[in-house]
Design an enzyme around this catalytic site. Structure first.
Site, PDB file in Angstrom:
ATOM      1  N   CYS A   1      15.027  34.378  16.748  1.00  0.00           N
ATOM      2  CA  CYS A   1      13.669  34.255  17.292  1.00  0.00           C
ATOM      3  C   CYS A   1      13.704  34.138  18.827  1.00  0.00           C
ATOM      4  CB  CYS A   1      12.963  33.079  16.610  1.00  0.00           C
ATOM      5  SG  CYS A   1      11.197  33.098  16.897  1.00  0.00           S
TER       6      CYS A   1
ATOM      7  N   HIS B   1      13.628  34.448  10.951  1.00  0.00           N
ATOM      8  CA  HIS B   1      14.416  33.228  10.710  1.00  0.00           C
ATOM      9  C   HIS B   1      15.245  33.354   9.430  1.00  0.00           C
ATOM     10  CE1 HIS B   1      12.740  30.640  13.868  1.00  0.00           C
ATOM     11  NE2 HIS B   1      11.672  31.415  13.733  1.00  0.00           N
TER      12      HIS B   1
ATOM     13  N   GLU C   1      17.398  31.379   8.398  1.00  0.00           N
ATOM     14  CA  GLU C   1      17.716  30.040   7.865  1.00  0.00           C
ATOM     15  C   GLU C   1      16.650  29.508   6.918  1.00  0.00           C
ATOM     16  OE1 GLU C   1      16.778  30.812  10.847  1.00  0.00           O
ATOM     17  OE2 GLU C   1      15.535  29.302  11.809  1.00  0.00           O
TER      18      GLU C   1
ATOM     19  N   GLY D   1      23.182  -2.025   1.519  1.00  0.00           N
ATOM     20  CA  GLY D   1      22.791  -1.621   0.173  1.00  0.00           C
ATOM     21  C   GLY D   1      22.256  -0.204   0.152  1.00  0.00           C
ATOM     22  N   GLY D   2      21.986   0.347   1.331  1.00  0.00           N
ATOM     23  CA  GLY D   2      21.533   1.737   1.418  1.00  0.00           C
ATOM     24  C   GLY D   2      22.719   2.674   1.256  1.00  0.00           C
TER      25      GLY D   2
ATOM     26  N   SER E   1      25.438   2.887   4.545  1.00  0.00           N
ATOM     27  CA  SER E   1      26.441   1.834   4.727  1.00  0.00           C
ATOM     28  C   SER E   1      27.313   1.703   3.485  1.00  0.00           C
ATOM     29  CB  SER E   1      25.791   0.505   5.101  1.00  0.00           C
ATOM     30  OG  SER E   1      25.004   0.037   4.041  1.00  0.00           O
ATOM     31  N   SER E   2      26.746   1.958   2.308  1.00  0.00           N
ATOM     32  CA  SER E   2      27.541   1.868   1.076  1.00  0.00           C
ATOM     33  C   SER E   2      28.640   2.931   1.072  1.00  0.00           C
ATOM     34  CB  SER E   2      26.656   2.071  -0.151  1.00  0.00           C
ATOM     35  OG  SER E   2      25.654   1.090  -0.182  1.00  0.00           O
TER      36      SER E   2
END
Ligand code: XMP
Length: 550
Positions: free
Chosen positions: A98, A205, A207, A261-262, A265-266
């Site tokens: 584009c 595009h 993509e 707990g997300g 990070s888990s």
């Protein structure tokens, strides 16, 4: 400081130059999905950085190709982003998409004019001559062993046209020294190749999903034109990351990790645990801003299932006291960030010798927080997981997921055996429910927000919608409305339900849930959560809204 990330020293890469297009991240993700490590860089990245990347040995972080993204600008606007035109002389394959294609044409002395008619949406692209870009034979990258050599000598496609997705006002009117390989009714130079070079431009595009054979066009660029090796798979990422962490931490280094707990990070904790076992200690702080059942689930998963060292800190009272009287969203984030750092610091000191701090920072966090790697994105919200913690504690930072998008993190987590409860849960912001309580965070508003959010999730799960949406939760503020309870009028809080669909949280749409699902959610919230009289549904998208209200 260098923009190019050489941390994957072994990974050859594709670089997407970001001119501010809405699909820049999507291009990166598509290339990675096709199996090639790809990074997003600002359009004004210095030419010497490209030279250094291109001159590297194969298999040592070499830049194998560059993609120019789209942009909301016209190349003629004085404020439009232009890269160094010397990039075109680096003898590396380039694909302009584009605006990227228009910029190549402009830098090559072509004429870019205002189109007779802006083209938005579907258009039919006709092929003018054979091109490696539009060769439909061979693989589309599904096979592990696909390389450039495999797709050679295949017959060219017989189809005369494909449907492509357009979104542009300007058109390339003239481009001497280029072969036109595709055109549409409104764009006579809709795809071109600069003669005797590997520089291509497409006005559409590839993509976006609406472009027919878009993946194959990108595949052809990556594998046939740039000669990339397939180097980006979840299995290889996990294997290499574990080795990298082992090397970095050494034989006696100790790591501390804040576990929320997300999923981010888990996954970080699990990866590091695989590398150095019990030399990792996780600190889990209950801020009182967690979702229902989250504390129990984290303790069960990490302490019981994975047998990881976990320090649990109950800090509910401290956070609530710190947030008392604080109404402004950013101010709340600052309080939470500060308290989190203070607690984390004191808990870490209790652990004795610690050398590294692990954080679950992911690619969009870095980009949204600092504008790193892209157009200098304005700071929208401060994400407290990218903070000053490591310097304060004198620890070295490890961020094993810092180059991954959310969907890639999920794949890594699955590969590591993460339980589906954590794997499939929606993203949850660092400041927890405080991001969903408008105004002052009080015990009562938290109770409403937690209870109502649980109902939203529960109803989406039972109606089969939970896994189809990006995030779903309830928001509560100080607004009240009148209701009738039995025969009596009563005043209660207004709860707003927010359910959004997204691919990467950079943009999001509100989800058009069936009325029946909305009705059950509303009924249950007003019946089961004391003090709520009205339930509303948030029907704005991002932009202009953000996903979280604060
Ligand atoms: P917004 O609200 O900015 O959110 O559209 C985009 C995505 O980021 C999450 N979010 C956060 N994550 N710390 C985090 O780790 C934060 O402070 C934070 N704020 C928002 C949000 O849930 C969404 O997925």
């Amino acid at each position: 400081m260098s923009n190019i990330n050489f941390s994957h020293k072994y990974k050859d890469k594709i670089v997407v130059l970001d001119f501010g297009g809405q699909y820049s991240h999507l291009i990166v993700r598509r290339c990675r999905e096709l199996g090639v490590y790809t990074e997003l860089l600002p359009y004004d990245t210095q030419i010497d950085e490209f030279k250094r990347g291109i001159e590297r040995e194969e298999g040592c972080g070499k830049i194998k190709g560059i993609i120019f993204s789209g942009s909301p600008f016209s190349v003629h606007e004085s404020s439009s982003p232009h890269c160094d035109s010397a990039i075109l002389d680096l003898n590396v394959p380039i694909l302009g998409i584009c605006y990227g294609a228009q910029l190549i044409a402009y830098m090559k002395g072509g004429i870019v004019g205002e189109g007779r008619k802006a083209e938005f949406g579907r258009a039919e692209l006709f092929f003018k001559r054979d091109s490696e870009l539009f060769d439909w034979s061979g693989s589309s990258g599904e096979n592990e062993n696909d390389t450039a050599s495999k797709s050679k000598n295949k017959s060219k496609s017989k189809s005369k046209s494909i449907d492509v997705w357009m979104s542009h006002g300007d058109v390339i009117e003239r481009l001497d020294g280029a072969d036109i390989i595709g055109y549409t009714r409104n764009s006579l130079i809709a795809a071109f190749r600069i003669r005797t070079s590997n520089i291509f431009g497409v006005q559409f595009h590839p993509e976006v999903q609406h472009t027919e054979k878009g993946d194959k066009i990108l595949w052809n660029f990556l594998y046939t034109i740039c000669g990339c090796e397939r180097n980006w798979t979840v299995e290889s990422f996990v294997k290499e990351k574990i080795e990298e962490i082992k090397r970095e931490v050494g034989s006696d280094g100790r790591v501390v990790c804040g576990l929320s707990g997300g999923i981010d990070s888990s996954t970080t904790a699990l990866l590091i645990n695989k590398a150095i076992a019990d030399r990792l200690t996780c600190i889990f702080i209950d801020t009182g801003l967690l979702r229902r059942g989250e504390k129990e689930s984290v303790i069960k998963t990490f302490e019981e299932n994975f047998k990881m060292k976990l320090v649990f800190v109950d800090a509910k009272e401290r956070f609530l006291a710190g947030l008392q009287g604080v109404e402004d969203a950013e101010a709340k984030r600052r309080v939470i960030g500060r308290l989190f750092i203070e607690l984390f610091e004191s808990e870490t000191k209790k652990l004795g010798k610690v050398d590294f701090l692990a954080q679950g920072t992911i690619y969009p966090d870095r980009i949204e927080s600092a504008g790193a790697g892209s157009m200098k994105t304005a700071l929208i919200k401060s994400h407290h997981n990218v903070g000053a913690l490591p310097e304060q504690l004198g620890l070295t930072l490890i961020e094993p997921l810092k180059d991954l998008y959310k969907d890639e993190v999920r794949k890594v987590a699955k590969e590591l055996g993460m339980p589906s409860k954590i794997l499939n849960q929606h993203p949850f912001p660092g400041p927890g429910l405080a991001a969903r309580v408008i105004g002052e965070v009080t015990d009562d508003k938290l109770r409403i927000c937690r209870g109502a959010s649980h109902i939203v999730e529960d109803e989406l799960k039972s109606s089969g919608w939970y896994d189809k949406v990006w995030q779903a939760f309830a928001v509560v503020g100080d607004d009240v409305a009148t209701g009738v309870l039995g025969d009596a009028r009563s005043v209660g809080r207004i709860v707003t339900v927010r359910v959004v669909g997204s691919n990467d949280a950079m943009t999001a749409d509100f989800v058009k849930l069936p009325y029946t699902v909305l009705e059950s959610i509303s009924k249950r919230i007003t019946n089961e959560v004391k003090g709520v009289t009205w339930v509303t549904y948030a029907i704005s998208s991002k932009p202009p809204s953000t996903i979280e209200p604060c």
